[in-house]
Design an enzyme around this catalytic site. Sequence first.
Site, PDB file in Angstrom:
ATOM      1  N   THR A 204      -2.582   2.323  -7.678  1.00  0.00           N
ATOM      2  CA  THR A 204      -3.771   2.703  -8.439  1.00  0.00           C
ATOM      3  C   THR A 204      -3.406   3.628  -9.598  1.00  0.00           C
ATOM      4  O   THR A 204      -3.929   3.484 -10.711  1.00  0.00           O
ATOM      5  CB  THR A 204      -4.799   3.381  -7.519  1.00  0.00           C
ATOM      6  OG1 THR A 204      -5.262   2.424  -6.560  1.00  0.00           O
ATOM      7  CG2 THR A 204      -5.984   3.899  -8.316  1.00  0.00           C
TER       8      THR A 204
ATOM      9  N   ASP B 159      -9.880  -3.612  -4.453  1.00  0.00           N
ATOM     10  CA  ASP B 159      -9.392  -3.132  -3.165  1.00  0.00           C
ATOM     11  C   ASP B 159     -10.561  -2.447  -2.450  1.00  0.00           C
ATOM     12  O   ASP B 159     -11.150  -1.519  -2.984  1.00  0.00           O
ATOM     13  CB  ASP B 159      -8.249  -2.136  -3.379  1.00  0.00           C
ATOM     14  CG  ASP B 159      -7.569  -1.718  -2.090  1.00  0.00           C
ATOM     15  OD1 ASP B 159      -8.196  -1.870  -1.022  1.00  0.00           O
ATOM     16  OD2 ASP B 159      -6.430  -1.250  -2.151  1.00  0.00           O
TER      17      ASP B 159
ATOM     18  N   CYS C 201      16.827  16.533  -1.260  1.00  0.00           N
ATOM     19  CA  CYS C 201      16.546  15.739  -2.468  1.00  0.00           C
ATOM     20  C   CYS C 201      17.734  14.850  -2.821  1.00  0.00           C
ATOM     21  O   CYS C 201      17.559  13.686  -3.193  1.00  0.00           O
ATOM     22  CB  CYS C 201      16.224  16.663  -3.642  1.00  0.00           C
ATOM     23  SG  CYS C 201      14.734  17.643  -3.406  1.00  0.00           S
TER      24      CYS C 201
ATOM     25  N   GLY D 155       0.804  -1.205   0.000  1.00  0.00           N
ATOM     26  CA  GLY D 155       0.000   0.000   0.000  1.00  0.00           C
ATOM     27  C   GLY D 155       0.846   1.269   0.000  1.00  0.00           C
ATOM     28  O   GLY D 155       1.908   1.315   0.621  1.00  0.00           O
ATOM     29  N   GLY D 156       0.374   2.283  -0.713  1.00  0.00           N
ATOM     30  CA  GLY D 156       1.040   3.582  -0.696  1.00  0.00           C
ATOM     31  C   GLY D 156       2.139   3.774  -1.714  1.00  0.00           C
ATOM     32  O   GLY D 156       2.845   4.788  -1.666  1.00  0.00           O
TER      33      GLY D 156
END
Length: 333
Positions: free
Chosen positions: A35, A58, A271, A30-31
């Site tokens: 999707t 889901d 970064c 997840g995450g």
Amino acid sequence: MAEEELEFAPTIDNLLEQETLRWLFVGGKGGVGKTTCSCSIAIQLAQTGRKVLLISTDPAHNISDAFGQKFGPDPVPVDGVDNLSCMEIDPSSQMSGGLQSLQETNSEIAGIFKKIGLSIPGIDEISTFIQVMKFVKSMDHDITVFDTAPTGHTLRLLQMPGTVTKAIDMLRDLDSSFGGMLGQMSSFMGAGDKEQAFARLESFRDSINELSDQFKNPDLTTFVCVCIAEFLSIYETERLIQELTKLDLDVHNVIVNQLIVPDPANPCEMCLARYAIQQKYLAQVDELYDDFHVIKLPLQRKEVRKVDALKAFSENLRKRLVFPDNIQLPADK
């Protein structure tokens, strides 16, 4: 070496060119942007001219949010994308619309197991999933993309055919060993007689086996793993790939999402530090999956939502991500 000369080019072109492909699963921890990747793959497939159905299995659905359009348990065409429809299915809840009667019929199968005391975790979900598959097959789509639930749910779903087959065999053995027991229980099981009950169970097993055979056929089915360049995500991806391999499911595409591409002219210390960590794990991914198509996607400045943003993002699935070669990494403190 030119990208087109690579045996395992870092794009999804191999999926777009596989005309026999019928079922495509997208999964991962997840995450990680699963999707977004599912929607992007579906868009690219639809742009080849094939009729594509994107299904979310889901319970925490995100497809409607991603496209900015409401989807439910029946296919709805996506506004602004030709050849693409979406639907959202929650296997653990009561269905509505065209799937309701199918679920009611198949829930009798789950009821038989429960009433005689056989506990099969996930039987309700797989019963509904089989009916979803039958529903999908009755429609005019060339390929179906599944935006799956997190890894554990997906593996339980794919392991179910063997579990149900063993349960039915167990019932057969019980019937042989204890004579009229199941015959006396047949009305309680919801069938007119014992043979009707077994006929329902055998039909259910046939459906599962047919589904399993299709999923194990690499010409028809493949699984795309999505991860990010972090330890836990890569660990989960390797576990998923090992389990899929044990289940004889084809997997030869790994998407590594949310990668930082530093600007050499405007370096950011945070970064660059994050970039250094990601590059360490990317090296591990390249070593682990040297015979996979490893697709690397850049971190976006904005959320990828609505059709135009998804279309633009989906183009990255067909490009080789290039990192600058003149980056000066900060010294370890």
